[in-house]
Design a protein around this motif. Structure first.
Motif, PDB file in Angstrom:
ATOM      1  N   ILE A 162       0.615  -0.985  -0.071  1.00  0.00           N
ATOM      2  CA  ILE A 162      -0.006  -0.203   0.125  1.00  0.00           C
ATOM      3  C   ILE A 162       0.419   1.615   0.425  1.00  0.00           C
ATOM      4  CG2 ILE A 162      -1.654   1.281   1.415  1.00  0.00           C
ATOM      5  CD1 ILE A 162      -2.530  -1.389   2.788  1.00  0.00           C
ATOM      6  N   ALA A 163       1.682   0.837   0.563  1.00  0.00           N
ATOM      7  CA  ALA A 163       2.907   2.447   1.012  1.00  0.00           C
ATOM      8  C   ALA A 163       3.906   2.944  -0.474  1.00  0.00           C
ATOM      9  CB  ALA A 163       3.834   1.899   1.961  1.00  0.00           C
ATOM     10  N   LYS A 164       3.918   1.440  -1.359  1.00  0.00           N
ATOM     11  CA  LYS A 164       4.540   2.040  -2.692  1.00  0.00           C
ATOM     12  C   LYS A 164       3.439   2.298  -3.566  1.00  0.00           C
ATOM     13  CE  LYS A 164       5.997  -2.454  -3.493  1.00  0.00           C
ATOM     14  NZ  LYS A 164       6.587  -3.256  -4.095  1.00  0.00           N
ATOM     15  N   ASP A 165       2.364   1.382  -3.122  1.00  0.00           N
ATOM     16  CA  ASP A 165       1.470   2.359  -4.100  1.00  0.00           C
ATOM     17  C   ASP A 165       1.036   3.534  -4.452  1.00  0.00           C
ATOM     18  OD1 ASP A 165       1.370  -0.244  -5.685  1.00  0.00           O
ATOM     19  OD2 ASP A 165      -0.660  -0.755  -4.278  1.00  0.00           O
ATOM     20  N   VAL A 166       0.579   3.796  -3.009  1.00  0.00           N
ATOM     21  CA  VAL A 166       0.715   5.526  -2.844  1.00  0.00           C
ATOM     22  C   VAL A 166       2.004   6.600  -3.454  1.00  0.00           C
ATOM     23  CG1 VAL A 166      -0.424   7.021  -0.618  1.00  0.00           C
ATOM     24  CG2 VAL A 166      -1.146   5.212  -0.854  1.00  0.00           C
ATOM     25  N   LEU A 167       2.942   6.040  -2.689  1.00  0.00           N
ATOM     26  CA  LEU A 167       3.744   7.088  -3.080  1.00  0.00           C
ATOM     27  C   LEU A 167       4.195   7.271  -4.283  1.00  0.00           C
ATOM     28  CD1 LEU A 167       6.619   5.629  -0.387  1.00  0.00           C
ATOM     29  CD2 LEU A 167       5.297   7.996  -0.508  1.00  0.00           C
ATOM     30  N   SER A 168       4.556   6.402  -5.049  1.00  0.00           N
ATOM     31  CA  SER A 168       4.418   5.535  -6.065  1.00  0.00           C
ATOM     32  C   SER A 168       3.309   7.134  -7.529  1.00  0.00           C
ATOM     33  CB  SER A 168       4.131   4.138  -7.409  1.00  0.00           C
ATOM     34  OG  SER A 168       5.170   3.600  -6.510  1.00  0.00           O
ATOM     35  N   ALA A 169       2.258   7.269  -7.204  1.00  0.00           N
ATOM     36  CA  ALA A 169       1.527   7.899  -6.809  1.00  0.00           C
ATOM     37  C   ALA A 169       1.245   9.070  -7.386  1.00  0.00           C
ATOM     38  CB  ALA A 169      -0.703   7.136  -7.051  1.00  0.00           C
ATOM     39  N   GLY A 170       2.099   9.852  -6.542  1.00  0.00           N
ATOM     40  CA  GLY A 170       2.764  10.666  -6.627  1.00  0.00           C
ATOM     41  C   GLY A 170       3.780  11.739  -6.502  1.00  0.00           C
ATOM     42  N   ALA A 171       5.310  10.621  -6.904  1.00  0.00           N
ATOM     43  CA  ALA A 171       6.043  10.377  -7.693  1.00  0.00           C
ATOM     44  C   ALA A 171       6.694   9.692  -8.074  1.00  0.00           C
ATOM     45  CB  ALA A 171       6.659  10.875  -6.091  1.00  0.00           C
ATOM     46  N   ALA A 172       8.042  10.405  -9.051  1.00  0.00           N
ATOM     47  CA  ALA A 172       8.645   9.039  -9.194  1.00  0.00           C
ATOM     48  C   ALA A 172       9.915   8.700  -8.107  1.00  0.00           C
ATOM     49  CB  ALA A 172       9.713   9.912  -9.723  1.00  0.00           C
ATOM     50  N   VAL A 173      10.155   7.033  -7.709  1.00  0.00           N
ATOM     51  CA  VAL A 173       9.895   6.297  -6.444  1.00  0.00           C
ATOM     52  C   VAL A 173      10.995   5.081  -7.275  1.00  0.00           C
ATOM     53  CG1 VAL A 173       9.334   4.514  -5.357  1.00  0.00           C
ATOM     54  CG2 VAL A 173       7.669   6.317  -5.519  1.00  0.00           C
ATOM     55  N   ARG A 174      11.912   5.042  -6.169  1.00  0.00           N
ATOM     56  CA  ARG A 174      12.922   4.473  -6.796  1.00  0.00           C
ATOM     57  C   ARG A 174      13.179   3.495  -5.640  1.00  0.00           C
ATOM     58  NH1 ARG A 174      19.734   4.977  -7.273  1.00  0.00           N
ATOM     59  NH2 ARG A 174      19.949   2.890  -7.412  1.00  0.00           N
ATOM     60  N   VAL A 175      13.386   2.160  -6.044  1.00  0.00           N
ATOM     61  CA  VAL A 175      12.402   0.636  -4.787  1.00  0.00           C
ATOM     62  C   VAL A 175      13.452   0.567  -4.538  1.00  0.00           C
ATOM     63  CG1 VAL A 175      11.028  -1.046  -3.506  1.00  0.00           C
ATOM     64  CG2 VAL A 175      10.014   1.023  -4.862  1.00  0.00           C
ATOM     65  N   CYS A 176      14.791   0.344  -3.396  1.00  0.00           N
ATOM     66  CA  CYS A 176      15.831  -0.528  -2.374  1.00  0.00           C
ATOM     67  C   CYS A 176      14.854  -1.618  -1.488  1.00  0.00           C
ATOM     68  CB  CYS A 176      16.492   0.166  -2.473  1.00  0.00           C
ATOM     69  SG  CYS A 176      18.057  -0.347  -2.201  1.00  0.00           S
ATOM     70  N   LEU A 177      15.403  -2.371  -2.263  1.00  0.00           N
ATOM     71  CA  LEU A 177      14.819  -3.532  -1.095  1.00  0.00           C
ATOM     72  C   LEU A 177      16.099  -4.739  -0.361  1.00  0.00           C
ATOM     73  CD1 LEU A 177      12.760  -5.701  -3.328  1.00  0.00           C
ATOM     74  CD2 LEU A 177      11.940  -4.122  -1.577  1.00  0.00           C
ATOM     75  N   PRO A 178      17.126  -3.951   0.796  1.00  0.00           N
ATOM     76  CA  PRO A 178      17.634  -4.274   1.144  1.00  0.00           C
ATOM     77  C   PRO A 178      18.052  -5.604   1.769  1.00  0.00           C
ATOM     78  CG  PRO A 178      17.294  -2.794   2.728  1.00  0.00           C
ATOM     79  CD  PRO A 178      15.981  -2.269   1.474  1.00  0.00           C
ATOM     80  N   ASP A 179      18.861  -6.902   1.857  1.00  0.00           N
ATOM     81  CA  ASP A 179      18.573  -8.038   2.791  1.00  0.00           C
ATOM     82  C   ASP A 179      18.945  -7.892   3.732  1.00  0.00           C
ATOM     83  OD1 ASP A 179      18.259  -9.145   0.486  1.00  0.00           O
ATOM     84  OD2 ASP A 179      20.319  -9.313  -0.222  1.00  0.00           O
TER      85      ASP A 179
END
Length: 308
Positions: free
Chosen positions: A25-42
């Motif tokens: 949900i957080a990714k969807d909301v952020l992506s709807a309002g800005a250019a998002v680059r997602v990082c998934l650290p291990d």
């Protein structure tokens, strides 16, 4: 597109495991309002590397209080905290710190605050080993057992405890008495073996129970060089809380002798605690044991995006 509209969203691995739906949900909301680059650290090392590679993008941490502390601590140690406006979407079991700082609960509300909110500069409490405190500091560390700060043989929630014979050893001792009360063991090898085994259990001290034996500590506490409590006065608890204005609220509760002792409350820019080995809880992290530690307030040292 402005730098404000470009986000580096670092999603803590614990958040992904514990509440994947809130992360989505957080990714969807952020992506709807800005250019998002997602990082998934291990893990923590990858998490720190991701912060260093943010470039000009605004940093958004999706995770619990520990993820927020890890981000602030890493940026502080790299001396990049002052120039980084941090945002957080609390996801996970521990969100007390983020909410106390003013971050709204819920993935949707927190993500909207990232997009629509404004940066607020906050004070930071830093110790002499470069550790950071965003909310409050406690001695002894309340809830240390949950935080994993207790070491082997050390009560996680108190100042210390002496090892003693536990209930299991007392039961074993009673068992020895019942076995020997039935008469001599000659002619019964199995009975002699049983008696030897039970005596071994009875003589072995039990491990100290976390929190057992907690009592007042002898600590020297100084605020801006002024001694509030010295080693001759037992102390029940110490709490240091960051407040606005470049100062920390210091509360010391002396151990009561007869009538209850009144707490000592002052505001100060530096706080030093020294004495026998003690542990402390800084926000969500239990640290120590140490014999001395000094915390200093850094005014307006970091920025957090909060609702307008």
């Amino acid at each position: 597109m402005s730098a404000r509209d470009q986000l580096l969203v670092v999603i803590d691995p614990v958040a992904r495991r514990t509440d994947g739906e809130s992360v989505r949900i957080a990714k969807d909301v952020l992506s709807a309002g800005a250019a998002v680059r997602v990082c998934l650290p291990d893990g923590p090392e990858d998490f720190t590397k991701a912060l260093a590679r943010r470039g000009t993008r605004r940093l958004v941490v999706v995770g619990d209080d520990r993820a927020l502390l890890r981000a602030v601590g890493s940026l502080h140690r790299d001396r990049e905290l002052a120039g980084c406006a941090l945002s957080v979407v609390p996801v996970g079991a521990s969100q007390t710190l983020a909410r106390g700082l003013g971050v709204p609960p819920g993935a949707v509300a927190a993500a909207r605050a990232v997009l629509e909110g404004a940066e607020r500069r906050l004070d930071l409490l830093v110790d002499d080993s470069d550790g950071v405190v965003l909310g409050d500091l406690r001695i002894p560390p309340v809830g240390a057992a949950e935080g994993g700060g207790g070491g082997a043989g050390v009560p996680a929630g108190g100042f210390g405890a002496e090892g003693s014979t536990g209930e299991g050893a007392r039961i074993s001792a009673r068992a020895v008495s019942r076995v020997t009360a039935g008469g001599p063991a000659e002619g019964h090898p199995w009975l002699r073996t049983c008696q030897s085994f039970v005596r071994t259990l009875a003589s072995r001290p039990s491990r100290p129970v976390p929190g057992a034996g907690r009592g007042p500590a002898r600590l020297r506490i100084e605020a801006d060089g002024v001694v509030l409590v010295d080693l001759d006065q037992p102390v029940e608890s110490v709490r240091v809380t960051t407040v606005d204005g470049g100062l920390a609220q210091v509360e010391v509760r002396p151990a009561s002798v007869g009538a209850e002792a009144a707490p000592v409350r002052v505001r100060a820019g530096t706080v030093t605690v020294s004495g026998p080995d003690f542990r402390y809880r800084a926000d969500a992290v239990v640290a120590g044991p140490v014999r001395t530690r000094t915390w200093t307030v850094h005014p307006l040292a970091w920025g957090l995006t909060l609702p307008r």
